[in-house]
Write an enzyme that holds these catalytic residues in place. Structure first.
Site, PDB file in Angstrom:
ATOM      1  N   THR A   8      63.869  11.511  28.670  1.00 23.49           N
ATOM      2  CA  THR A   8      63.674  12.069  30.012  1.00 23.49           C
ATOM      3  C   THR A   8      62.312  12.734  30.204  1.00 23.49           C
ATOM      4  O   THR A   8      61.923  13.030  31.326  1.00 23.49           O
ATOM      5  CB  THR A   8      64.776  13.102  30.335  1.00 23.49           C
ATOM      6  OG1 THR A   8      64.767  14.083  29.287  1.00 23.49           O
ATOM      7  CG2 THR A   8      66.142  12.451  30.402  1.00 23.49           C
ATOM      8  N   ARG A  22      71.443  18.846  27.685  1.00 26.19           N
ATOM      9  CA  ARG A  22      71.446  19.000  29.131  1.00 26.19           C
ATOM     10  C   ARG A  22      71.652  17.656  29.840  1.00 26.19           C
ATOM     11  O   ARG A  22      72.256  17.570  30.901  1.00 26.19           O
ATOM     12  CB  ARG A  22      70.103  19.607  29.573  1.00 26.19           C
ATOM     13  CG  ARG A  22      70.035  20.148  30.963  1.00 26.19           C
ATOM     14  CD  ARG A  22      68.631  20.675  31.292  1.00 26.19           C
ATOM     15  NE  ARG A  22      67.592  19.714  30.987  1.00 26.19           N
ATOM     16  CZ  ARG A  22      67.345  18.598  31.712  1.00 26.19           C
ATOM     17  NH1 ARG A  22      68.055  18.315  32.787  1.00 26.19           N
ATOM     18  NH2 ARG A  22      66.374  17.769  31.351  1.00 26.19           N
ATOM     19  N   CYS A  28      46.683  12.595  22.231  1.00 25.62           N
ATOM     20  CA  CYS A  28      46.100  11.723  23.245  1.00 25.62           C
ATOM     21  C   CYS A  28      44.576  11.752  23.305  1.00 25.62           C
ATOM     22  O   CYS A  28      43.946  10.760  23.662  1.00 25.62           O
ATOM     23  CB  CYS A  28      46.674  12.061  24.623  1.00 25.62           C
ATOM     24  SG  CYS A  28      46.589  13.797  25.023  1.00 25.62           S
ATOM     25  N   LYS A  57      43.370  19.724  16.414  1.00 29.35           N
ATOM     26  CA  LYS A  57      44.006  18.407  16.285  1.00 29.35           C
ATOM     27  C   LYS A  57      42.969  17.290  16.248  1.00 29.35           C
ATOM     28  O   LYS A  57      43.050  16.370  15.448  1.00 29.35           O
ATOM     29  CB  LYS A  57      44.961  18.158  17.468  1.00 29.35           C
ATOM     30  CG  LYS A  57      46.278  18.901  17.372  1.00 29.35           C
ATOM     31  CD  LYS A  57      47.150  18.606  18.616  1.00 29.35           C
ATOM     32  CE  LYS A  57      48.441  19.426  18.587  1.00 29.35           C
ATOM     33  NZ  LYS A  57      49.182  19.325  19.863  1.00 29.35           N
ATOM     34  N   HIS A  83      41.893  11.049  30.233  1.00 25.57           N
ATOM     35  CA  HIS A  83      40.963  12.033  29.661  1.00 25.57           C
ATOM     36  C   HIS A  83      39.536  11.479  29.660  1.00 25.57           C
ATOM     37  O   HIS A  83      39.315  10.306  29.367  1.00 25.57           O
ATOM     38  CB  HIS A  83      41.342  12.347  28.212  1.00 25.57           C
ATOM     39  CG  HIS A  83      42.646  13.062  28.062  1.00 25.57           C
ATOM     40  ND1 HIS A  83      43.277  13.725  29.084  1.00 25.57           N
ATOM     41  CD2 HIS A  83      43.446  13.244  26.967  1.00 25.57           C
ATOM     42  CE1 HIS A  83      44.398  14.276  28.633  1.00 25.57           C
ATOM     43  NE2 HIS A  83      44.537  13.989  27.373  1.00 25.57           N
TER      44      HIS A  83
END
Lengths: 354, 354, 354, 354
Positions: free
Chosen positions: C12, C39, C148, C203, C240
């Site tokens: 989701t 949920r 990413c 990262k 990006h």
């Protein structure tokens, strides 16, 4: 004049921040107590607030220790900027203990014995407070301010109320700051419009009819005009823009309407209250104004700026666009103007616990 | 089927670019000629266009030498995306020489003998063309498309035209691409709304009444409903959002209205035209839709998406919000759908010079 | 060919949505199982997802009942798009039970026995999986994808790795969708830049050195170049943008560098994998490109687009700007390309439980 | 003190507007003459200006008749905000006629005998003016201000100039107002980044080396450090953000660097010039600051705000992000600070024609 110390409840939220900003160097009031949720209680203000607006709080506010909302202020005048979920309980408790609470929350706004005030429009509704105090056996009282979209609109309706206003269409294009923080996700609103704001259209309808209603025998008889609102969120930081179409039960002349709006003044202006704009409604003639980014600070954020005034769909109608600063006139500034009115008219000392 | 070669006049502008994009791999048509101002004439398309939309033109279009608008195409079908200032002269000249010109320009849109077409709504108005050809002694003819805000709106009015539509209020929040390039300065619209678009409100009023008018004895009798429009520019790239309030001369039920909108189909659907959306009007139930960024490509950009359908200011009224892609349905896509209609019904060969 | 059924865990969230979108009509894979938090468990997908991207899921996905992440898929191939906080536990459990897990989470990305894969760059690192399975006594295994911002960058560094790359400066201007939903508050980023993204600079440094490291004796020896990154959030929806400056230990010629980047291809291209872009790196010559809005979909969102390639601060340096779609190449698309590689090379059946 | 009347040339452009705004109620100067192109000449200012910034001009400025740039001011002090194309001719003519011209244009900025001034950094370069007057046989003189991206940067480089600065990497994210009006089309920058600003990278390199160069024998020996710049346009109204990486020829300690930046003051501070910020460089500690929208007005728009100060790629390096208001410190405010310096040091009367 010695300044009156005041308490701000809900001091860390976006409205609370604006109240603190606007009370910085205020001539009548001085913030002496801050209250917020238990997450913030016990910390100096500047260590718990996520300050989102320009400038910064005074040193004394920054260093002030925030207290929990379960505690009772010493000040007799309390500004409440609490979220609606918890506002009713806290505000009623403070009023019971003799405080005059000026609330921006919607929690009690629709109660028949709670005045919903725009100081240029309906300070006569403050007469409800006697009933409120009696009914609820409160030593203090609660005064509320309208939703941010309603305030700007009502300032432009009030001048027309006695000449047969029959129908109000309003389409709002509302600023992001109206949703608080974090509020609207950037992923939702970037390069987009959201044509729905929960509860907003209903609020405009109910509140404008209450504010412009008639005080009679300890109650307010709501105004008889019809209202229909479309509310959208737009990618603008501050200041709501509203397209308005008014229909009357008789012919209305555009020039006359312009003169009525432009000349509108009221008690806050006559009393020369500190936060009262010289003109509650400024009418601009340029074809492409008002614009929220350019006109939000007109009248220090307290004026509604009207433009594109023209004939409406028929001879009985006029149309215009307005801009109104949603966190100044639409929130913190209105609460402060209420307080100034209470102070300068002597009502404040009568309303607070003797 | 061999594809029909077509000419695009005004090929380097934003509408011209969209026409070229949408005709890439089109099953009926193929772009074989490009025309633009003298600045571009004589250059290969890709050396003179400032391509602003996704994807890129086919190799054959990129290499095609652009010709000046003073020259006459070989193709019998001509798409015109010229600026209004020069459109009338060029389009009339082409029609005189036997071309069927489909124009997005506003220059001739209001002439009584020029049909203003939304293919789902008023292809019967094409009967005006006989009069047009005769009046103006033209071997070809001119068909026009409405303003981008009108098209999306009219698709939602058409289904209601026979049940007593009396009054239309519309508030547009229009995308940047509607102003062409360079169009709106970023310094003007960043974090802002501009509540005025020159000429736009008038266009919506006049055009919707003409399109929904009745064809009678070689002329169009404009529809009798009243229209009032507020037009604003918002910081959204593509897709116009419009808040609409309709009043009828009798009661209207919201569920019935929903069913009317949702079931609306017309000739382009029955003819299964390539660019015809399955549903001209899509009705969404989610409370916060439609949104321009999320719904612009519904029906490949050719459907109007309606949401927030609800009762209006009284029992005779309904209200809704719509989104419509301004450069697809509102411009290039509509011209192409016109052309598909002309081709598939055989009208095209009748209208062009024999 | 019969399609392989696959499971999506974290179905989701924003990455899960993209995986589902990209696997719609995929030639090799078909989504047959969806997992999410408690949920959502027990509900049909379309009643629990807040779908944020264009288009919509297939009918079969929309109707699929979401299961809790505590349950084990039937499929041998599992895409994990879980938040890092819970990813490690769920992914390890699935790998223990024989699943091949392809993860976009950062939770296990830095483990020495977990390969961090960009399919054009370092599929030889998949040899770590033997050690991983043995070490951890897992019947399945875990393969991870980079952050990413790293993926787009590494595609432009890989071609240079053997010619003495010494120093990498990178300044990112990152899109909003990289922060997930609700992610960045509009009140924070409207008309603003946020010059900090927690953990991101670290990262980029660690991941690019691991991905471009050398496989030797069951471990990865990190690459020797230095990296320094500035990471900022900008008000752009997707894609990006990164300014990159590379310094080598010898002279580098700009034309040669351009040819190296432009001609770079690798195994996914040779294997003609469905999601492999024809060119992993596209070099544009226009002075003002790449731009995120215009170039995000190059190579169906899987190519890194490079522009403004020029000499750097000295003869040993080059500089360029790149754009890379952060939720396609930077997330869902990379996971799918990994899976295509595993399937087409026969590795998938070897890695899953026998 | 009686105020000195000054002339503004190029009064209707965006920089001219800011000069007028900042000189409103200025304690030393008063705008008494306005000059602009022939399009504006002969009209009252408020009938020819497209005022784009907050507030509005004083009544006296609004009513002032604009004169053509071919005419000569009476004032001895002239602020020039002309476009570069015409600046050289007009400024030289004014200097010949004895005026002290302070120019924001780039036209003469790179001439060896024209000082390029940041008042906190290199007022000693004003000694060039003797040579300039002699060389060019001018009774007046010309002083120039740097490009808006250079000024903010140079204020953070100046404190380090004597401790071995070797290499500067800078990546700018520049505001829309830097491009003037109409400047960047909204269609180009909405939801986008443009990674190129013509000429800007070169300007930063050349100007920072000139400003931080050494005055010796009537000329400036440019500073020896290397500079590499990436310049991008971002959708932010005002205030440039720059990521900066500095490398020294020796180790540099981050705490020491912070103290150097934070304690930097110079002559404008010692002279308590009206527009001099208390701190030319403000160092913030919060991890996500500075941000252009929140920090643009620090020091009334005249301070450079630095944050994220940290070690760079090696022990000899530091990195930080800065924000600087591009139309105040980067343009109009710098010109006014120059003028204040000239006035308060008595240089102004020496430089103007006797």
């Amino acid at each position: 004049m010695r300044k009156l110390g005041v308490a701000v409840i809900g001091a860390t939220g976006t409205v609370g921040q604006r109240i603190i900003q606007l009370l910085n160097n205020h001539p009548y009031f001085e913030v002496t107590e801050l209250f917020a949720s238990s997450r913030s209680a016990g910390k100096p203000y500047n260590q718990t607030v996520n300050w989102l607006i320009g400038g910064e709080p005074s040193q004394s506010v920054n260093d002030m220790i925030v207290r929990g909302v379960d505690q009772t202020p010493d000040s007799s005048l309390v500004f409440s900027a609490l979220p609606s979920e918890i506002a009713a309980e806290v505000e009623l408790r403070n009023a019971l203990r003799g405080k005059v609470v000026i609330s921006k929350s919607s929690a009690l706004r629709y109660e028949p014995d709670v005045p919903l005030i725009v100081p240029e429009v309906n300070t006569n509704h403050l007469r409800l407070l006697n009933k409120q105090k009696a009914n609820r056996k409160m030593k203090g009282c609660i005064i509320t301010d309208p939703n941010c979209t309603t305030t700007g609109l009502v300032l432009t309706l009030a001048p027309f109320i006695d000449i047969g206003l029959k129908e109000v269409f309003v389409n709002t294009m509302q600023a992001l700051s109206g949703a608080g923080f974090p509020g609207v996700a950037s992923l939702s609103i970037q390069d987009n419009i959201i044509p729905y704001i929960p509860g907003e259209e209903e609020k405009i309808r109910i509140e404008s009819k209450k504010i412009l209603g008639r005080y009679a025998r300890n109650s307010i008889i709501e105004a008889s005009f019809s209202v229909f609102a479309f509310c959208s969120r737009v990618p603008v930081l501050d200041c709501h823009t509203e397209s308005v179409h008014l229909r009357f039960d008789c012919q209305i002349d555009v020039h006359e309407a312009e003169s009525i709006l432009s000349n509108f003044t009221s008690e806050p202006q006559r009393l020369k209250l500190h936060s009262a704009p010289e003109k509650p409604v400024i009418v601009m003639k340029q074809s492409d104004r008002p614009q929220p980014r350019l006109d939000k600070d007109n009248g220090k954020g307290m004026s509604t700026t009207v433009g594109r005034l023209r004939q409406g769909i028929d001879d009985n109608s006029i149309a215009y666009t307005l801009c109104s600063h949603n966190t100044i006139r639409g929130a913190a500034g209105s609460s402060i103007l209420d307080a100034e009115f209470l102070l300068k008219t002597g009502l404040l000392s009568k309303l607070a616990e003797q």
